[in-house]
Each structure stands twice: as C-alpha cells, then as structure tokens.
Write a protein that holds these residues in place. Sequence first.
Motif, PDB file in Angstrom:
ATOM      1  N   LEU A 176       8.842   0.426   6.122  1.00  0.00           N
ATOM      2  CA  LEU A 176       8.235   1.395   5.215  1.00  0.00           C
ATOM      3  C   LEU A 176       7.074   0.755   4.483  1.00  0.00           C
ATOM      4  O   LEU A 176       7.193  -0.374   4.006  1.00  0.00           O
ATOM      5  CB  LEU A 176       9.255   1.883   4.177  1.00  0.00           C
ATOM      6  N   GLU A 177       5.957   1.477   4.399  1.00  0.00           N
ATOM      7  CA  GLU A 177       4.793   1.023   3.645  1.00  0.00           C
ATOM      8  C   GLU A 177       4.324   2.161   2.757  1.00  0.00           C
ATOM      9  O   GLU A 177       4.118   3.272   3.226  1.00  0.00           O
ATOM     10  CB  GLU A 177       3.667   0.597   4.577  1.00  0.00           C
ATOM     11  N   GLY A 178       4.168   1.870   1.462  1.00  0.00           N
ATOM     12  CA  GLY A 178       3.659   2.846   0.509  1.00  0.00           C
ATOM     13  C   GLY A 178       2.300   2.411   0.008  1.00  0.00           C
ATOM     14  O   GLY A 178       2.154   1.310  -0.532  1.00  0.00           O
ATOM     15  N   ASP A 179       1.288   3.255   0.208  1.00  0.00           N
ATOM     16  CA  ASP A 179      -0.093   2.940  -0.172  1.00  0.00           C
ATOM     17  C   ASP A 179      -0.576   3.908  -1.236  1.00  0.00           C
ATOM     18  O   ASP A 179      -0.155   5.059  -1.295  1.00  0.00           O
ATOM     19  CB  ASP A 179      -1.036   3.058   1.029  1.00  0.00           C
ATOM     20  N   SER A 180      -1.507   3.420  -2.045  1.00  0.00           N
ATOM     21  CA  SER A 180      -2.201   4.265  -2.999  1.00  0.00           C
ATOM     22  C   SER A 180      -3.651   3.807  -3.044  1.00  0.00           C
ATOM     23  O   SER A 180      -3.923   2.623  -3.279  1.00  0.00           O
ATOM     24  CB  SER A 180      -1.573   4.146  -4.389  1.00  0.00           C
ATOM     25  N   SER A 181      -4.562   4.714  -2.773  1.00  0.00           N
ATOM     26  CA  SER A 181      -6.004   4.413  -2.754  1.00  0.00           C
ATOM     27  C   SER A 181      -6.333   3.256  -1.810  1.00  0.00           C
ATOM     28  O   SER A 181      -7.148   2.393  -2.119  1.00  0.00           O
ATOM     29  CB  SER A 181      -6.499   4.082  -4.165  1.00  0.00           C
ATOM     30  N   GLY A 182      -5.659   3.223  -0.669  1.00  0.00           N
ATOM     31  CA  GLY A 182      -5.947   2.198   0.338  1.00  0.00           C
ATOM     32  C   GLY A 182      -5.340   0.836   0.036  1.00  0.00           C
ATOM     33  O   GLY A 182      -5.576  -0.117   0.766  1.00  0.00           O
ATOM     34  N   ARG A 183      -4.564   0.720  -1.019  1.00  0.00           N
ATOM     35  CA  ARG A 183      -3.944  -0.561  -1.384  1.00  0.00           C
ATOM     36  C   ARG A 183      -2.431  -0.444  -1.192  1.00  0.00           C
ATOM     37  O   ARG A 183      -1.805   0.475  -1.697  1.00  0.00           O
ATOM     38  CB  ARG A 183      -4.257  -0.886  -2.847  1.00  0.00           C
ATOM     39  N   ARG A 184      -1.854  -1.378  -0.465  1.00  0.00           N
ATOM     40  CA  ARG A 184      -0.415  -1.353  -0.218  1.00  0.00           C
ATOM     41  C   ARG A 184       0.332  -1.764  -1.485  1.00  0.00           C
ATOM     42  O   ARG A 184       0.122  -2.843  -2.022  1.00  0.00           O
ATOM     43  CB  ARG A 184      -0.037  -2.277   0.928  1.00  0.00           C
TER      44      ARG A 184
END
Length: 166
Positions: free
Chosen positions: A147-155
């Motif tokens: 699972l990977e959670g990103d916000s604004s292209g930042r992990r």
Amino acid sequence: MASRSDRSTPLTGRMVLAMLVAFFGIVIGVNVVMMKLAISTLPGTEVDSAYSASLGYEKEIAAARAQDARRWQVEAHIERGAGGAAVVQVNARDASGNPVSGLTFQGRLERPADKRADQDVALAEVGIGIYRGTAEAIAPGQWDLVLEGDSSGRRLFMSKNRVLLN
C-alpha cells in the motif's frame, strides 16, 4: 548346433562409440530442455540493478522515519470473492484517530514467488478516510499487499504485508 553366443553380433568399437554418443546425446538433450524451461519460467528479480536501488536507500530510510513520526493507523482488509475478485479496503486514521482524507492510495498484490502474477489495485476514497478497490482474478494463496498513500505527489505512507487469500 550353434550356440546363442555364436549367433549374436560381436561388440565392436563402433558399437561402443554409438552407445556412448547416444547416451550423452540424450543426457545433453534433457539438460538443454530443462534449462530452457527453467529460464522461461523464471519470475524475475526484485530490482533490476542493486546499485541503483542502493542509491535511494537513504531516501527510503528518511521516508520511513517521517512515516513513523506521523503515527498513522492504517488498516487494510482483503476479501476474496467466489469468482476470484479481491476487494481491498483501507481505513486511514491520523495519530488522534481522525480519518485521513484526500490521499491517493495505490495498492498492489504481489505474488512472492512469481512477479508475473502481480496486480495493481486502484483505491478510490469511498468515505472519509475509507479507500476501496477491486482486483480481478486473484488466485488463492500467499500474496504481498503493498500500500502506498500519496498527497501532492509525495509519498506519505507505505507498507508491505504478507496475506493469505482462500
């Protein structure tokens, strides 16, 4: 009356040579077939270049420390249906227990022994802090859920867990 040994053909050097060539020809032929089968079914490697993977190691350590500092509570649940489809649901909460919303979650089901069976799972936010997605045709057995959670292209979040699907 002629004996049995009189009627048989004598063992000559040419016959011994033919038997040796036939024996080693069969052994080499079987080895070639087994090599071709082993190479064609090889699932691959974890990374293409260990050197380039090692260059990003410090960044991975820093990202893991930042993730630990956030103290998020991310729970994943996988349910495999009778048709083979697997539904992945992720519940994300921050350190205070509030839902984490607005992330872009990506999931991946990886076969530990065969990378050719890996499947991406696009997770959409279906509720505040609840992300869900479906993977088609997931075989029973052991899988790694990444699972990977990103916000604004930042992990901001990453986990890898072994799961057993029936």
